[in-house]
Write a protein that holds these residues in place. Structure first.
Motif, PDB file in Angstrom:
ATOM      1  N   GLY A 332      45.168  28.468  36.371  1.00 43.71           N
ATOM      2  CA  GLY A 332      45.900  30.027  36.607  1.00 43.71           C
ATOM      3  C   GLY A 332      45.011  31.162  36.248  1.00 43.71           C
ATOM      4  O   GLY A 332      43.879  31.003  35.451  1.00 43.71           O
ATOM      5  N   GLN A 333      45.114  32.252  37.023  1.00 44.61           N
ATOM      6  CA  GLN A 333      44.355  33.443  36.626  1.00 44.61           C
ATOM      7  C   GLN A 333      45.126  34.582  36.780  1.00 44.61           C
ATOM      8  O   GLN A 333      45.757  34.767  37.735  1.00 44.61           O
ATOM      9  CB  GLN A 333      43.108  33.431  37.373  1.00 44.61           C
ATOM     10  CG  GLN A 333      42.236  34.489  37.226  1.00 44.61           C
ATOM     11  CD  GLN A 333      41.023  34.497  38.243  1.00 44.61           C
ATOM     12  OE1 GLN A 333      40.890  33.682  38.809  1.00 44.61           O
ATOM     13  NE2 GLN A 333      40.418  35.457  38.267  1.00 44.61           N
ATOM     14  N   ILE A 334      45.236  35.822  35.878  1.00 45.44           N
ATOM     15  CA  ILE A 334      45.523  37.063  36.359  1.00 45.44           C
ATOM     16  C   ILE A 334      44.616  37.940  35.995  1.00 45.44           C
ATOM     17  O   ILE A 334      43.434  37.852  35.024  1.00 45.44           O
ATOM     18  CB  ILE A 334      46.787  37.301  35.356  1.00 45.44           C
ATOM     19  CG1 ILE A 334      46.267  37.078  33.740  1.00 45.44           C
ATOM     20  CG2 ILE A 334      47.633  36.634  35.554  1.00 45.44           C
ATOM     21  CD1 ILE A 334      47.399  37.661  32.901  1.00 45.44           C
ATOM     22  N   SER A 335      44.323  39.035  36.906  1.00 40.75           N
ATOM     23  CA  SER A 335      43.290  40.226  37.019  1.00 40.75           C
ATOM     24  C   SER A 335      43.808  41.505  36.986  1.00 40.75           C
ATOM     25  O   SER A 335      44.587  41.750  37.782  1.00 40.75           O
ATOM     26  CB  SER A 335      42.323  39.703  37.978  1.00 40.75           C
ATOM     27  OG  SER A 335      41.496  38.452  37.741  1.00 40.75           O
ATOM     28  N   TRP A 336      43.039  42.366  36.549  1.00 37.85           N
ATOM     29  CA  TRP A 336      43.203  43.863  36.646  1.00 37.85           C
ATOM     30  C   TRP A 336      41.841  44.311  36.776  1.00 37.85           C
ATOM     31  O   TRP A 336      41.037  44.213  36.094  1.00 37.85           O
ATOM     32  CB  TRP A 336      44.114  44.376  35.607  1.00 37.85           C
ATOM     33  CG  TRP A 336      44.172  45.757  35.667  1.00 37.85           C
ATOM     34  CD1 TRP A 336      45.052  46.567  36.159  1.00 37.85           C
ATOM     35  CD2 TRP A 336      43.132  46.788  34.889  1.00 37.85           C
ATOM     36  NE1 TRP A 336      44.614  48.031  35.882  1.00 37.85           N
ATOM     37  CE2 TRP A 336      43.683  48.074  35.208  1.00 37.85           C
ATOM     38  CE3 TRP A 336      41.832  46.750  34.200  1.00 37.85           C
ATOM     39  CZ2 TRP A 336      42.882  49.379  34.545  1.00 37.85           C
ATOM     40  CZ3 TRP A 336      41.220  47.954  33.766  1.00 37.85           C
ATOM     41  CH2 TRP A 336      41.772  49.297  33.916  1.00 37.85           C
ATOM     42  N   GLY A 337      41.625  45.427  37.784  1.00 41.88           N
ATOM     43  CA  GLY A 337      40.399  46.173  37.917  1.00 41.88           C
ATOM     44  C   GLY A 337      40.741  47.510  38.495  1.00 41.88           C
ATOM     45  O   GLY A 337      41.597  47.898  38.937  1.00 41.88           O
ATOM     46  N   ARG A 338      39.675  48.334  38.275  1.00 45.08           N
ATOM     47  CA  ARG A 338      39.799  49.790  38.462  1.00 45.08           C
ATOM     48  C   ARG A 338      38.497  50.310  38.841  1.00 45.08           C
ATOM     49  O   ARG A 338      37.210  49.993  37.958  1.00 45.08           O
ATOM     50  CB  ARG A 338      40.396  50.666  37.683  1.00 45.08           C
ATOM     51  CG  ARG A 338      40.335  52.169  37.967  1.00 45.08           C
ATOM     52  CD  ARG A 338      41.227  52.735  36.729  1.00 45.08           C
ATOM     53  NE  ARG A 338      40.422  52.659  35.473  1.00 45.08           N
ATOM     54  CZ  ARG A 338      40.839  53.065  34.237  1.00 45.08           C
ATOM     55  NH1 ARG A 338      42.117  53.594  34.196  1.00 45.08           N
ATOM     56  NH2 ARG A 338      40.240  52.848  32.973  1.00 45.08           N
ATOM     57  N   GLN A 339      38.119  51.027  39.857  1.00 39.88           N
ATOM     58  CA  GLN A 339      36.653  51.631  39.899  1.00 39.88           C
ATOM     59  C   GLN A 339      37.203  53.153  40.344  1.00 39.88           C
ATOM     60  O   GLN A 339      37.764  53.496  41.296  1.00 39.88           O
ATOM     61  CB  GLN A 339      35.964  51.176  41.442  1.00 39.88           C
ATOM     62  CG  GLN A 339      34.476  51.783  41.229  1.00 39.88           C
ATOM     63  CD  GLN A 339      33.550  51.086  42.222  1.00 39.88           C
ATOM     64  OE1 GLN A 339      34.222  49.962  42.937  1.00 39.88           O
ATOM     65  NE2 GLN A 339      32.113  51.397  42.262  1.00 39.88           N
ATOM     66  N   SER A 340      36.495  54.117  39.790  1.00 44.63           N
ATOM     67  CA  SER A 340      36.614  55.397  39.769  1.00 44.63           C
ATOM     68  C   SER A 340      36.073  55.981  41.287  1.00 44.63           C
ATOM     69  O   SER A 340      34.972  55.474  41.416  1.00 44.63           O
ATOM     70  CB  SER A 340      36.010  56.303  38.763  1.00 44.63           C
ATOM     71  OG  SER A 340      34.469  56.324  38.805  1.00 44.63           O
ATOM     72  N   ARG A 341      36.811  56.633  42.055  1.00 48.13           N
ATOM     73  CA  ARG A 341      36.242  57.328  43.263  1.00 48.13           C
ATOM     74  C   ARG A 341      35.878  56.459  44.274  1.00 48.13           C
ATOM     75  O   ARG A 341      34.934  56.650  44.952  1.00 48.13           O
ATOM     76  CB  ARG A 341      35.035  58.151  42.861  1.00 48.13           C
ATOM     77  CG  ARG A 341      35.379  59.385  41.720  1.00 48.13           C
ATOM     78  CD  ARG A 341      34.111  60.055  41.573  1.00 48.13           C
ATOM     79  NE  ARG A 341      33.683  61.024  42.632  1.00 48.13           N
ATOM     80  CZ  ARG A 341      32.626  61.625  42.647  1.00 48.13           C
ATOM     81  NH1 ARG A 341      31.437  61.284  42.002  1.00 48.13           N
ATOM     82  NH2 ARG A 341      32.600  62.487  44.021  1.00 48.13           N
ATOM     83  N   ALA A 342      36.666  55.298  44.233  1.00 45.68           N
ATOM     84  CA  ALA A 342      36.363  54.233  45.100  1.00 45.68           C
ATOM     85  C   ALA A 342      37.651  53.749  46.093  1.00 45.68           C
ATOM     86  O   ALA A 342      37.479  53.021  46.878  1.00 45.68           O
ATOM     87  CB  ALA A 342      35.930  53.072  44.674  1.00 45.68           C
ATOM     88  N   ALA A 343      38.738  54.470  46.108  1.00 38.99           N
ATOM     89  CA  ALA A 343      39.866  54.290  46.808  1.00 38.99           C
ATOM     90  C   ALA A 343      39.702  54.601  48.212  1.00 38.99           C
ATOM     91  O   ALA A 343      38.709  55.344  48.725  1.00 38.99           O
ATOM     92  CB  ALA A 343      41.005  55.039  46.145  1.00 38.99           C
ATOM     93  N   ILE A 344      40.385  54.035  49.350  1.00 36.84           N
ATOM     94  CA  ILE A 344      40.114  54.033  50.774  1.00 36.84           C
ATOM     95  C   ILE A 344      41.082  55.352  51.037  1.00 36.84           C
ATOM     96  O   ILE A 344      40.631  56.095  51.936  1.00 36.84           O
ATOM     97  CB  ILE A 344      40.803  52.717  51.272  1.00 36.84           C
ATOM     98  CG1 ILE A 344      40.032  51.579  51.000  1.00 36.84           C
ATOM     99  CG2 ILE A 344      40.885  52.986  52.887  1.00 36.84           C
ATOM    100  CD1 ILE A 344      40.611  50.272  51.570  1.00 36.84           C
ATOM    101  N   GLY A 345      42.189  55.623  50.391  1.00 36.01           N
ATOM    102  CA  GLY A 345      43.082  56.664  50.747  1.00 36.01           C
ATOM    103  C   GLY A 345      42.277  57.892  50.276  1.00 36.01           C
ATOM    104  O   GLY A 345      41.462  57.898  48.986  1.00 36.01           O
ATOM    105  N   THR A 346      42.302  58.989  50.689  1.00 35.51           N
ATOM    106  CA  THR A 346      41.644  60.290  49.989  1.00 35.51           C
ATOM    107  C   THR A 346      42.993  61.197  49.686  1.00 35.51           C
ATOM    108  O   THR A 346      43.975  61.211  50.215  1.00 35.51           O
ATOM    109  CB  THR A 346      40.763  60.918  50.894  1.00 35.51           C
ATOM    110  OG1 THR A 346      41.505  61.348  52.372  1.00 35.51           O
ATOM    111  CG2 THR A 346      39.885  59.945  51.320  1.00 35.51           C
ATOM    112  N   ALA A 347      42.599  62.299  49.123  1.00 31.46           N
ATOM    113  CA  ALA A 347      43.729  63.523  48.649  1.00 31.46           C
ATOM    114  C   ALA A 347      44.238  64.182  50.037  1.00 31.46           C
ATOM    115  O   ALA A 347      45.131  64.607  49.876  1.00 31.46           O
ATOM    116  CB  ALA A 347      43.103  64.329  47.832  1.00 31.46           C
TER     117      ALA A 347
END
Length: 487
Positions: A332-347
């Motif tokens: 089993g595995q659970i994961s969380w991640g984040r990268q700044s200014r790397a989303a596909i959607g924009t303001a």
């Protein structure tokens, strides 16, 4: 002073025998028959003692020992000496040639894939990652590998793993490269519990591995393919303390060299704890700056041809566990991640935008696998994955634009006259991804494994492109078989 004792004579032996037979009593008290019987017994006893005395005189160490050494004939003893001399010469030659402590192993896994949405069926083997891009249908399988490991007398471990076109170096660069791992591990204390790590090291997160010999299924789970780093280039430490193994590195993530102006490394770590011989758990993480692949930035001309963005902050954490006992295997595995200014959607929601419009990508995921041996050679496997990626239009580690093959990004509804993707009504919402796989493994022998897998992928909105019908759908189906041969 010790006195020398004379060797017994037959007369003395007879006297001793007379005493032992009771002849010291007066002879008149016995009949003639009784006396004759006793004389015969005395004669027999004297003969027995004389034989023992003669044997003692003639025996010597040289004649008592068997011929040859340890029961061998002289010829066998000479042959043993020749074999021992040859063995010593071979050991000396091995050591002088550098083969002491060297181990060579390898594998290959020709793979056959049927991909419904890509309208493709055929073999995949030694195809470069750059030929069709990395994805769950074009992962680290279909490869050949040669692994060299060596341990010196001082305990230093050296490793070079070559995987043409399908290893970590090829995935990082998108080009045809050979090296999968090139690392050293040097003990820096007397009891081998603290070691220095350095070189190019594949990522150590999660319960799955790149090499097919260590995986139950052919394809990988969603977390392995889309949320974890590929490799680290740097240096660090590995500590062994009781049931714990801890390691960490300061390194470049997915990069062999920093670009001009880039100076900050990442810190990658992992901790493993063995509960008992059947189970254990691990944790891994990464913190620092890594490449940001956001596309379609406006350079002022409106053409979206701006230079690449500088590295941006990445934080990853995952926890995995394992249980293997008898015929049953659980992972089993659970994961969380984040990268700044790397989303596909924009303001603004625009496809061509300014850097100021960039937003953070964030994701969460879970994967579980169950395997059970139906017989000593046949094993059944089930794996389920879920990847939640709706925030800011989606975006995963290294995936900062819509991906109609792997199903990443906001809803897709078609292509325009130029062939560009058309985003659905809400470009600010990415899709959640799911995958379910069923497989069978058959061990032909300890070094040959035949695998089959049926995989179902789905998304919360239409994000997969069906190239045959020119439509966008929510699901895809995959069938795979492979023959894994190792030594």
């Amino acid at each position: 002073m010790k006195h020398l004792h004379p060797i017994p004579t037959p007369l003395a032996l007879a006297a001793a025998a007379l005493l032992s037979c009771g002849l010291a009593a007066p002879a008149a008290a016995q009949s003639n028959d009784e006396l004759l019987r006793e004389l015969r017994a005395l004669k027999d006893r004297v003969n027995q003692l004389e034989q023992q005395l003669q044997a003692g005189k003639t025996a010597s160490p040289a004649t008592a020992a068997p011929a040859g050494q340890w029961g061998m004939t002289p010829e066998q003893s000479q042959e043993l000496s020749r074999v021992a001399t040859k063995a010593e010469a071979l050991e000396d030659s091995r050591d002088e040639s550098g083969f002491k402590g060297l181990k060579v192993s390898g594998y290959m896994d020709p793979t056959f894939i049927i991909d419904r949405n890509q309208n493709r069926a055929g073999f995949q083997f030694l195809s470069g990652v750059g030929d069709d891009g990395y994805g769950y249908a074009n992962s680290t399988f279909g490869a050949v590998a040669l692994d060299f490991t060596k341990e010196t007398d001082s305990g230093t471990r050296w490793r070079l793993t070559l995987v043409p076109d399908r290893g970590t170096q090829a995935i990082m660069s998108g080009a045809n490269r050979l090296v999968h791992e090139a690392s050293v591990s040097v003990p820096i204390d007397g009891d081998d519990t603290t070691r220095l790590l350095a070189g190019h090291v594949p990522d150590w997160s999660g319960y799955e591995y790149a090499q097919p010999t260590l995986n139950k299924l052919i394809t990988h789970n969603l977390l392995f393919d889309f949320t974890l780093p590929t490799a680290y280039t740097g240096a660090g430490l590995e500590l062994s303390r009781g049931n714990w193994v801890l390691k960490g590195m300061l390194a470049n993530m997915n990069s062999a060299i920093k670009a001009s102006g880039e100076r900050a490394p990442v810190f990658a770590w992992r901790a493993d704890h063995e509960i008992n011989e059947f189970s254990g758990y691990g944790m891994a993480g990464l913190h620092g700056k890594a490449a940001n692949f956001s596309e379609n930035l406006d350079d002022g001309t409106g053409t979206g041809t701006a230079a690449a963005l500088p590295n941006s902050r990445v934080d990853l954490i995952e926890i995995d566990g394992w249980y293997t006992r008898g015929d049953l295997t659980l992972n089993g595995q659970i994961s969380w991640g984040r990268q700044s200014r790397a989303a596909i959607g924009t303001a603004t929601g625009a496809m061509v935008f300014d850097a100021a419009d960039l937003r953070d990508a964030e994701w969460k995921g879970v994967s579980a696998l169950v395997a059970y041996k139906l017989s000593p050679r046949l094993e059944g496997v089930v794996r389920g994955d879920a990847l939640f990626n709706k925030k800011n239009g989606g975006g995963l580690l290294g995936y900062t634009s819509s991906d109609e093959v792997n199903g990443i990004g906001p809803e897709l509804i078609g292509r325009d006259a130029n062939g560009d993707l058309i985003i659905g009504s809400d470009p600010q919402a990415g899709v959640n991804r799911y995958a379910l796989s069923f497989g069978l493994n058959y061990a032909v022998d300890p070094s040959v494994m035949f695998k089959t897998e049926v995989r179902f992928d789905s998304a919360s909105k239409t994000v997969f492109e069906n190239v045959k019908s020119n439509t966008f759908v929510k699901t895809n189906r995959l069938f795979a078989t492979s023959l894994v041969v190792s030594f």
